[in-house]
Design a protein around this motif. Structure first.
Motif, PDB file in Angstrom:
ATOM      1  N   ALA A   1       9.922  -6.444   2.418  1.00 14.56           N
ATOM      2  CA  ALA A   1      10.362  -5.274   1.653  1.00 14.56           C
ATOM      3  C   ALA A   1      10.234  -5.569   0.168  1.00 14.56           C
ATOM      4  CB  ALA A   1      11.821  -4.990   1.991  1.00 14.56           C
ATOM      5  N   PRO A   2      10.134  -4.540  -0.677  1.00 20.46           N
ATOM      6  CA  PRO A   2      10.053  -4.795  -2.117  1.00 20.46           C
ATOM      7  C   PRO A   2      11.303  -5.494  -2.635  1.00 20.46           C
ATOM      8  CG  PRO A   2       9.939  -2.440  -1.612  1.00 20.46           C
ATOM      9  CD  PRO A   2      10.094  -3.130  -0.336  1.00 20.46           C
ATOM     10  N   PHE A   3      11.120  -6.299  -3.663  1.00 16.71           N
ATOM     11  CA  PHE A   3      12.233  -7.050  -4.256  1.00 16.71           C
ATOM     12  C   PHE A   3      13.111  -6.150  -5.115  1.00 16.71           C
ATOM     13  CE2 PHE A   3      11.992 -11.834  -4.349  1.00 16.71           C
ATOM     14  CZ  PHE A   3      11.427 -11.902  -3.086  1.00 16.71           C
ATOM     15  N   PRO A   4      14.360  -6.576  -5.351  1.00 19.90           N
ATOM     16  CA  PRO A   4      15.165  -5.779  -6.302  1.00 19.90           C
ATOM     17  C   PRO A   4      14.447  -5.734  -7.629  1.00 19.90           C
ATOM     18  CG  PRO A   4      16.503  -7.485  -5.266  1.00 19.90           C
ATOM     19  CD  PRO A   4      15.118  -7.718  -4.824  1.00 19.90           C
ATOM     20  N   GLN A   5      14.514  -4.549  -8.295  1.00  9.66           N
ATOM     21  CA  GLN A   5      13.728  -4.390  -9.516  1.00  9.66           C
ATOM     22  C   GLN A   5      14.280  -5.201 -10.675  1.00  9.66           C
ATOM     23  OE1 GLN A   5      13.400  -0.173  -9.857  1.00  9.66           O
ATOM     24  NE2 GLN A   5      11.521  -0.169  -8.627  1.00  9.66           N
ATOM     25  N   LYS A   6      15.608  -5.285 -10.754  1.00  7.64           N
ATOM     26  CA  LYS A   6      16.190  -6.040 -11.866  1.00  7.64           C
ATOM     27  C   LYS A   6      16.314  -7.495 -11.477  1.00  7.64           C
ATOM     28  CE  LYS A   6      19.095  -2.169 -13.046  1.00  7.64           C
ATOM     29  NZ  LYS A   6      20.433  -1.753 -12.722  1.00  7.64           N
ATOM     30  N   THR A   7      15.839  -8.407 -12.339  1.00  8.52           N
ATOM     31  CA  THR A   7      15.863  -9.837 -12.001  1.00  8.52           C
ATOM     32  C   THR A   7      17.281 -10.374 -11.910  1.00  8.52           C
ATOM     33  OG1 THR A   7      15.269 -10.100 -14.309  1.00  8.52           O
ATOM     34  CG2 THR A   7      13.598 -10.734 -12.708  1.00  8.52           C
ATOM     35  N   GLU A   8      18.224  -9.751 -12.697  1.00 11.55           N
ATOM     36  CA  GLU A   8      19.604 -10.256 -12.600  1.00 11.55           C
ATOM     37  C   GLU A   8      20.188 -10.035 -11.212  1.00 11.55           C
ATOM     38  OE1 GLU A   8      18.588  -8.078 -14.965  1.00 11.55           O
ATOM     39  OE2 GLU A   8      20.093  -6.512 -15.350  1.00 11.55           O
TER      40      GLU A   8
ATOM     41  N   GLU B   1       8.240   0.123   5.692  1.00 10.00           N
ATOM     42  CA  GLU B   1       7.168   0.873   6.351  1.00 10.00           C
ATOM     43  C   GLU B   1       7.762   2.220   6.746  1.00 10.00           C
ATOM     44  OE1 GLU B   1       5.828  -1.752   9.439  1.00 10.00           O
ATOM     45  OE2 GLU B   1       5.318  -3.296   7.995  1.00 10.00           O
ATOM     46  N   THR B   2       7.868   2.476   8.063  1.00  9.79           N
ATOM     47  CA  THR B   2       8.476   3.775   8.410  1.00  9.79           C
ATOM     48  C   THR B   2       9.833   3.582   9.069  1.00  9.79           C
ATOM     49  OG1 THR B   2       7.242   3.636  10.455  1.00  9.79           O
ATOM     50  CG2 THR B   2       6.295   5.022   8.702  1.00  9.79           C
ATOM     51  N   THR B   3      10.307   2.364   9.108  1.00  6.07           N
ATOM     52  CA  THR B   3      11.541   2.089   9.843  1.00  6.07           C
ATOM     53  C   THR B   3      12.718   1.966   8.899  1.00  6.07           C
ATOM     54  OG1 THR B   3      10.137   0.804  11.292  1.00  6.07           O
ATOM     55  CG2 THR B   3      12.504   0.579  11.629  1.00  6.07           C
ATOM     56  N   ASP B   4      13.825   2.568   9.328  1.00  6.51           N
ATOM     57  CA  ASP B   4      15.055   2.475   8.556  1.00  6.51           C
ATOM     58  C   ASP B   4      15.662   1.098   8.797  1.00  6.51           C
ATOM     59  OD1 ASP B   4      16.993   3.486   6.922  1.00  6.51           O
ATOM     60  OD2 ASP B   4      18.214   4.260   8.571  1.00  6.51           O
ATOM     61  N   ALA B   5      16.096   0.406   7.723  1.00  3.69           N
ATOM     62  CA  ALA B   5      16.619  -0.950   7.923  1.00  3.69           C
ATOM     63  C   ALA B   5      17.588  -1.309   6.811  1.00  3.69           C
ATOM     64  CB  ALA B   5      15.467  -1.938   7.935  1.00  3.69           C
ATOM     65  N   PHE B   6      18.427  -2.330   7.095  1.00  7.05           N
ATOM     66  CA  PHE B   6      19.235  -2.934   6.035  1.00  7.05           C
ATOM     67  C   PHE B   6      18.425  -4.089   5.458  1.00  7.05           C
ATOM     68  CE2 PHE B   6      23.344  -1.322   7.915  1.00  7.05           C
ATOM     69  CZ  PHE B   6      23.696  -0.594   6.790  1.00  7.05           C
ATOM     70  N   VAL B   7      18.306  -4.119   4.143  1.00  5.73           N
ATOM     71  CA  VAL B   7      17.579  -5.227   3.511  1.00  5.73           C
ATOM     72  C   VAL B   7      18.575  -6.009   2.658  1.00  5.73           C
ATOM     73  CG1 VAL B   7      15.688  -5.852   1.976  1.00  5.73           C
ATOM     74  CG2 VAL B   7      15.457  -3.881   3.505  1.00  5.73           C
ATOM     75  N   VAL B   8      18.699  -7.336   2.944  1.00  2.77           N
ATOM     76  CA  VAL B   8      19.646  -8.164   2.185  1.00  2.77           C
ATOM     77  C   VAL B   8      18.856  -9.177   1.356  1.00  2.77           C
ATOM     78  CG1 VAL B   8      21.706  -9.630   2.359  1.00  2.77           C
ATOM     79  CG2 VAL B   8      21.176  -8.006   4.199  1.00  2.77           C
ATOM     80  N   HIS B   9      19.243  -9.277   0.093  1.00  2.00           N
ATOM     81  CA  HIS B   9      18.651 -10.310  -0.763  1.00  2.00           C
ATOM     82  C   HIS B   9      19.754 -11.253  -1.195  1.00  2.00           C
ATOM     83  CE1 HIS B   9      15.338  -7.306  -1.260  1.00  2.00           C
ATOM     84  NE2 HIS B   9      14.628  -8.440  -1.172  1.00  2.00           N
TER      85      HIS B   9
END
Ligand code: ADP
Length: 466
Positions: A112-119, A132-140
């Protein structure tokens, strides 16, 4: 809107009932289902979030438990342990700060794309987003593996969660439709059951209109509810109507039958005057005298007939002092018949009777004047008033000609006269006692008669106390 209102108003009672019950059940079910569904959805989503975070914590814990000299290569060669922490749907990637992927555990979904703000790299973030087309939780989350520091990305797809929601929604809709169908059928059956007696009532009314009061079909509705009440009311109303109708018919029949005789007598006498009486003062005077007598009798009869035909309301609060009423009637009669002897006895503590003074006076007047008129001797009338706890008993005893046993049961019938020739001479109409009986029934009192020929008659009146 108005059209819809009119349409609903015009629906049959059955349809209205079914529609109302169906709509009420459906709306209640829909509201409950929506609330439950939203609560369940929130709870399940929260659970998924917790699962994703737990996996992240487990993986972080695993890295922290490693030796401080462990290298990325070592871990790359041994991902089996880390795979055991993840479930089959989750994917974990570890990137260095240049965005280059260094470790991948499972490969179910693309990165998935990275958080936009580096902080944001230095705080743990969780976001629900489309990958893609799937709903998901993305944790960084930032991780430390030996000397290496990088960013861990966990993708936790919500496919199972959406499948579960879909399943719940389908179940709710199917059960809802089933419940709606069931409630509509039950309410239709109930409406049918409840409206059946009303349909019977309508049929009964049509029958009465076609065939008269004789055609009153029996209702087989026995329940003691509002409809039962309605049917009972209908029956009693019909009975009242029938009584009124019969009374009216009887009045017309009685009046035409009984008035025919005096009219014929008057007609006879007037033709007599016409033919002979003009020149013969004796015939003229006799004919006029008889005609006048007949007219007076006719007038009395019409008044009495009207009184019998009238159906006045019972005055439930009426109270009468019977001693006073009797005294007044006695004085009234003494003016007409000064030779009558009255004796009066009173026993007990005085109380008032539940009857109007006029009705009581009418009953007394009829009975007393009979005792005077149907009497060959010097009329002697004994009155007794006995006050008891339950009733006031008034006994009126005369020394008149008496009534034989065979006539006694009929003296209260309309136009019943024991000796017609004699009664006509006395001026009776045969209605006095039937009027007394009608009034007695109206005020729920009883009249008993005892008589012996040539000795006298006793009328025992029982005025029950309320
Ligand atoms: P009427 O107005 O003709 O007197 P009632 O209904 O009062 O009619 O009485 C019916 C009949 O009962 C009378 O014709 C009479 O023959 C008889 N009757 C009533 N009361 C007495 C009485 N006290 N003594 C004898 N006969 C009576």
């Amino acid at each position: 809107m108005k059209k819809l209102q009119q349409m609903i108003l015009n629906l049959s009672l059955k349809a209205k009932w079914t529609l109302t019950v169906g709509a009420t059940i459906f709306i209640s079910y829909a509201i409950i289902s929506i609330v439950l569904f939203i609560a369940l959805q929130t709870w399940l989503l929260h659970n998924e979030e917790k699962n994703a975070m737990r996996t992240v914590d487990d993986i972080t814990g695993f890295f922290e438990s490693q030796d401080s000299t462990v290298t990325i290569q070592q871990l790359q060669n041994n991902t089996a342990l880390m795979k055991a922490i993840l479930n089959q749907e989750q994917t974990v990637r570890i990137f260095n700060f240049d965005g280059v992927e260094v470790i991948r555990i499972n490969d179910v979904m693309r990165a998935a794309p990275f958080p936009q703000k580096t902080e944001d790299y230095f705080t743990t973030t969780i976001k629900q987003q489309k990958v893609e087309t799937t709903d998901a939780f993305v944790v960084h989350k930032i991780v430390q593996i030996g000397p290496f520091q990088g960013i861990m990305q966990l993708i936790h797809p919500l496919t199972a969660f959406h499948a579960m929601l879909k399943y719940i929604l389908t179940t709710i809709i199917i059960v809802g439709l089933g419940a709606l169908l069931f409630s509509v059928s039950i309410s239709y059956y109930l409406a049918n059951y409840l409206i059946k007696p009303l349909v019977q009532l309508r049929d009964a009314m049509i029958d009465v209109r076609k065939r008269g009061f004789s055609a009153q079909p029996p209702f087989n509705y026995q329940a003691d509810d509002e409809i039962g009440d309605l049917l009972t009311m209908y029956r009693s109303m019909m009975n009242e109507l029938e009584i009124s109708f019969t009374k009216q018919q009887q009045f017309v029949a009685d009046a035409s039958h009984e008035l025919r005789t005096p009219i014929q007598v008057i007609e006879g006498h007037l033709s007599l005057i016409n033919r002979w009486g003009k020149d013969d003062p004796e015939v003229l005077s006799e004919a006029l005298d008889t005609s006048l007598k007949e007219i007076v009798r006719m007038k009395k009869m019409i008044e009495e007939l009207l009184q019998l035909a009238r159906r006045e309301e019972v005055d439930g609060n009426a109270m009468a002092d019977l001693e006073l009423v009797l005294k007044n009637v006695k004085q009234e009669l003494l003016q007409l018949h000064p030779n009558v002897q009255f004796e009066c006895d009173v026993i007990g503590q005085k109380s008032l009777a539940s009857i109007t003074e006029q009705a009581a006076a009418q009953i007394f007047r009829n009975i007393l004047s009979n005792g005077i008129r149907y009497n060959d001797k010097e009329p002697k009338i004994q009155l007794s008033i006995h006050y008891t706890e339950l009733a006031i008993i008034v006994t009126i005893r005369d020394n008149g000609m008496g009534i034989s046993e065979k006539h006694l049961p009929y003296i209260f019938d309309r136009f019943y006269r024991v000796d017609e020739a004699r009664t006509n001479h006395i001026g009776g109409t045969g209605l006095g006692l039937s009027i007394s009986k009608m009034l007695a029934e109206k005020y729920q009192m009883e009249i008993e008669v005892k008589s012996s020929v040539n000795d006298g008659t006793s009328f025992i009146l029982n005025f029950p106390l309320k």
